[in-house]
Design a protein around this motif. Structure first.
Motif, PDB file in Angstrom:
ATOM      1  N   LEU A  23       2.768   1.453 -14.224  1.00  0.00           N
ATOM      2  CA  LEU A  23       2.726   1.144 -12.803  1.00  0.00           C
ATOM      3  C   LEU A  23       3.137   2.345 -11.955  1.00  0.00           C
ATOM      4  N   ALA A  24       4.134   3.088 -12.412  1.00  0.00           N
ATOM      5  CA  ALA A  24       4.649   4.209 -11.627  1.00  0.00           C
ATOM      6  C   ALA A  24       3.556   5.191 -11.236  1.00  0.00           C
ATOM      7  N   ASP A  25       2.551   5.369 -12.099  1.00  0.00           N
ATOM      8  CA  ASP A  25       1.494   6.333 -11.814  1.00  0.00           C
ATOM      9  C   ASP A  25       0.449   5.794 -10.833  1.00  0.00           C
ATOM     10  N   TYR A  26       0.511   4.502 -10.567  1.00  0.00           N
ATOM     11  CA  TYR A  26      -0.431   3.906  -9.616  1.00  0.00           C
ATOM     12  C   TYR A  26       0.216   3.637  -8.252  1.00  0.00           C
ATOM     13  N   ILE A  27       1.527   3.856  -8.152  1.00  0.00           N
ATOM     14  CA  ILE A  27       2.204   3.699  -6.862  1.00  0.00           C
ATOM     15  C   ILE A  27       3.001   4.946  -6.495  1.00  0.00           C
ATOM     16  N   ALA A  28       2.747   6.043  -7.203  1.00  0.00           N
ATOM     17  CA  ALA A  28       3.489   7.284  -6.940  1.00  0.00           C
ATOM     18  C   ALA A  28       3.176   7.837  -5.556  1.00  0.00           C
ATOM     19  N   GLU A  29       1.932   7.685  -5.113  1.00  0.00           N
ATOM     20  CA  GLU A  29       1.545   8.144  -3.784  1.00  0.00           C
ATOM     21  C   GLU A  29       1.821   7.033  -2.771  1.00  0.00           C
ATOM     22  N   PRO A  30       2.636   7.284  -1.754  1.00  0.00           N
ATOM     23  CA  PRO A  30       2.983   6.220  -0.796  1.00  0.00           C
ATOM     24  C   PRO A  30       1.772   5.513  -0.198  1.00  0.00           C
ATOM     25  N   ALA A  31       0.714   6.252   0.097  1.00  0.00           N
ATOM     26  CA  ALA A  31      -0.459   5.625   0.711  1.00  0.00           C
ATOM     27  C   ALA A  31      -1.109   4.626  -0.238  1.00  0.00           C
ATOM     28  N   GLU A  32      -1.214   4.984  -1.522  1.00  0.00           N
ATOM     29  CA  GLU A  32      -1.821   4.064  -2.485  1.00  0.00           C
ATOM     30  C   GLU A  32      -0.904   2.877  -2.737  1.00  0.00           C
ATOM     31  N   ARG A  33       0.406   3.132  -2.846  1.00  0.00           N
ATOM     32  CA  ARG A  33       1.356   2.032  -3.022  1.00  0.00           C
ATOM     33  C   ARG A  33       1.286   1.054  -1.855  1.00  0.00           C
ATOM     34  N   ASP A  34       1.260   1.586  -0.644  1.00  0.00           N
ATOM     35  CA  ASP A  34       1.235   0.718   0.529  1.00  0.00           C
ATOM     36  C   ASP A  34      -0.064  -0.072   0.616  1.00  0.00           C
ATOM     37  N   ALA A  35      -1.176   0.540   0.181  1.00  0.00           N
ATOM     38  CA  ALA A  35      -2.458  -0.170   0.201  1.00  0.00           C
ATOM     39  C   ALA A  35      -2.449  -1.337  -0.775  1.00  0.00           C
ATOM     40  N   LEU A  36      -1.938  -1.113  -1.990  1.00  0.00           N
ATOM     41  CA  LEU A  36      -1.853  -2.189  -2.970  1.00  0.00           C
ATOM     42  C   LEU A  36      -0.882  -3.262  -2.514  1.00  0.00           C
ATOM     43  N   ALA A  37       0.278  -2.850  -1.968  1.00  0.00           N
ATOM     44  CA  ALA A  37       1.269  -3.822  -1.502  1.00  0.00           C
ATOM     45  C   ALA A  37       0.728  -4.650  -0.348  1.00  0.00           C
ATOM     46  N   SER A  38      -0.001  -4.010   0.561  1.00  0.00           N
ATOM     47  CA  SER A  38      -0.556  -4.731   1.706  1.00  0.00           C
ATOM     48  C   SER A  38      -1.542  -5.795   1.251  1.00  0.00           C
ATOM     49  N   GLU A  39      -2.377  -5.447   0.276  1.00  0.00           N
ATOM     50  CA  GLU A  39      -3.341  -6.429  -0.245  1.00  0.00           C
ATOM     51  C   GLU A  39      -2.609  -7.581  -0.926  1.00  0.00           C
ATOM     52  N   LEU A  40      -1.604  -7.245  -1.735  1.00  0.00           N
ATOM     53  CA  LEU A  40      -0.814  -8.273  -2.415  1.00  0.00           C
ATOM     54  C   LEU A  40      -0.112  -9.181  -1.417  1.00  0.00           C
ATOM     55  N   PHE A  41       0.637  -8.600  -0.473  1.00  0.00           N
ATOM     56  CA  PHE A  41       1.389  -9.398   0.492  1.00  0.00           C
ATOM     57  C   PHE A  41       0.461 -10.257   1.349  1.00  0.00           C
ATOM     58  N   GLY A  42      -0.724  -9.731   1.651  1.00  0.00           N
ATOM     59  CA  GLY A  42      -1.679 -10.506   2.431  1.00  0.00           C
ATOM     60  C   GLY A  42      -2.120 -11.763   1.712  1.00  0.00           C
ATOM     61  N   HIS A  43      -2.395 -11.648   0.411  1.00  0.00           N
ATOM     62  CA  HIS A  43      -2.790 -12.820  -0.376  1.00  0.00           C
ATOM     63  C   HIS A  43      -1.652 -13.832  -0.474  1.00  0.00           C
ATOM     64  N   VAL A  44      -0.429 -13.335  -0.670  1.00  0.00           N
ATOM     65  CA  VAL A  44       0.713 -14.239  -0.831  1.00  0.00           C
ATOM     66  C   VAL A  44       1.066 -14.921   0.488  1.00  0.00           C
ATOM     67  N   ALA A  45       1.113 -14.155   1.573  1.00  0.00           N
ATOM     68  CA  ALA A  45       1.472 -14.724   2.876  1.00  0.00           C
ATOM     69  C   ALA A  45       0.477 -15.785   3.322  1.00  0.00           C
ATOM     70  N   SER A  46      -0.796 -15.608   2.944  1.00  0.00           N
ATOM     71  CA  SER A  46      -1.833 -16.568   3.344  1.00  0.00           C
ATOM     72  C   SER A  46      -1.894 -17.789   2.429  1.00  0.00           C
ATOM     73  N   GLY A  47      -1.185 -17.734   1.286  1.00  0.00           N
ATOM     74  CA  GLY A  47      -1.226 -18.829   0.331  1.00  0.00           C
ATOM     75  C   GLY A  47      -2.348 -18.725  -0.681  1.00  0.00           C
ATOM     76  N   ARG A  48      -3.154 -17.651  -0.599  1.00  0.00           N
ATOM     77  CA  ARG A  48      -4.236 -17.502  -1.580  1.00  0.00           C
ATOM     78  C   ARG A  48      -3.686 -17.231  -2.983  1.00  0.00           C
ATOM     79  N   ILE A  49      -2.547 -16.562  -3.058  1.00  0.00           N
ATOM     80  CA  ILE A  49      -1.836 -16.368  -4.321  1.00  0.00           C
ATOM     81  C   ILE A  49      -0.459 -16.968  -4.168  1.00  0.00           C
TER      82      ILE A  49
END
Length: 323
Positions: A264-290
């Motif tokens: 995982l560390a190699d896929y979130i090492a760059e802040p922009a990529e980490r934030d993009a993945l986190a934003s997608e994840l949080f969006g699904h969770v906040a909406s109830g889709r996940i």
């Protein structure tokens, strides 16, 4: 005084100790965080056992969520009072509070609690990179996922359903099969009584799957390779049963396979990529889709019991320590 779980020698769960620890003020680029919830992950057992080396004595844990109590010089992306989450080094998440590098912190959006964050930051970001970065999966593809009722498994199955990807999941019991099905797993294989590769071939009309996601390791790698179609990809993203021996010739024998051991560390090492993945994840969770399934809650003082449950396979979904 703050408290933390620490270990002075490697070994079984009993090496962990509940100790008082000093926590000072944050220096440049650091924050002091008060934890509200701490994630329990299989990787924690690797550090404790010595499979992953760490200088001793050491703290434990790589995932937690809480409230920023103080910020050091130069910290601008989080402020005092913010709710934040993190996953990754340095060790020390099994604590009531700590000073740590601010760069690891992800600010929590409205609608995501600290408990949910501690239960999903590592698992959710792992599911994110597995589904969104490892291989160009497309709607209609079928994949094999081991440990489908685990913390990563339940998030992965829900996310795969959103993407139109079919999941064949392995489980050890009917109870876990029901949980995996309820979270979107399309086909279940009871690995203790069924031949995994044979069943995968039946479900795919003999073709096999393009990708196998294997978090188990030594006990499953042979069946994983035998489940792949020609030029398929084996993703070894965990080693719950130990590190699998990989014979390069077997990759040729099974159809010119590819293999990766991602972290995982190699896929979130760059802040922009980490934030993009986190934003997608949080969006699904906040909406109830996940939905985040927290099936086990422990106090931090009960870390020994929690590790025993985890290593014995008595947990499903996510587990957290609640402070």
């Amino acid at each position: 005084m703050a408290h933390a779980i620490r270990f002075h020698e490697t070994g079984g769960p009993d090496v962990m100790r509940w100790e008082e620890v000093p926590v000072g003020d944050p220096g440049p680029g650091e924050v002091r965080i008060r934890h509200v919830a701490v994630g329990l992950n299989f990787a924690d057992t690797y550090f404790r056992s010595g499979l992953y080396p760490a200088p001793l004595p050491a703290g434990l844990g790589v995932e937690a969520a809480g409230v920023v109590e103080a910020v050091g010089e130069g910290v601008t992306h989080v402020a005092e009072g913010d709710s934040v989450t993190y996953t990754g080094s340095p060790l020390g998440a099994y604590s009531t509070e700590r000073v740590m590098p601010a760069g690891s912190l992800i600010k929590l959006p409205e609608g995501i609690s600290c408990e949910s964050a501690a239960a999903m930051t590592m698992r959710g970001l792992t599911s994110a990179y597995l589904l969104r970065r490892i291989h160009p999966l497309k709607p209609g593809d079928t994949v094999l996922l081991h440990a489908a009722a685990g913390g990563v498994g339940l998030i992965f199955c829900q996310w795969a359903k959103l993407l139109g990807i079919n999941v064949i999941g392995t489980v050890s019991s009917e109870e876990k099969a029901e949980i995996a099905r309820a979270h979107g797993c399309d086909h279940i294989i009871h690995y203790r009584r069924e031949d995994v590769a044979e069943r995968v071939r039946e479900l795919t009309d003999g073709a096999g799957v393009p990708v196998v996601f294997d978090s188990v390791g030594k006990d499953t790698v042979a069946g994983s390779m035998a489940s792949l179609r020609r030029r398929g990809l084996l993703v070894c993203f965990g080693t719950a049963s130990g590190v699998p021996p990989l014979d390069a010739m077997q990759l040729a024998v099974h159809g010119s396979l590819f293999v990766t051991r991602p972290a995982l560390a190699d896929y979130i090492a760059e802040p922009a990529e980490r934030d993009a993945l986190a934003s997608e994840l949080f969006g699904h969770v906040a909406s109830g889709r996940i939905k985040i399934q927290i099936n086990q809650r422990y106090s931090l003082q009960d870390a020994v019991h929690a590790h025993r449950d985890l290593e014995a396979g008595r947990t499903t979904g996510s587990s957290v320590f609640v402070l």
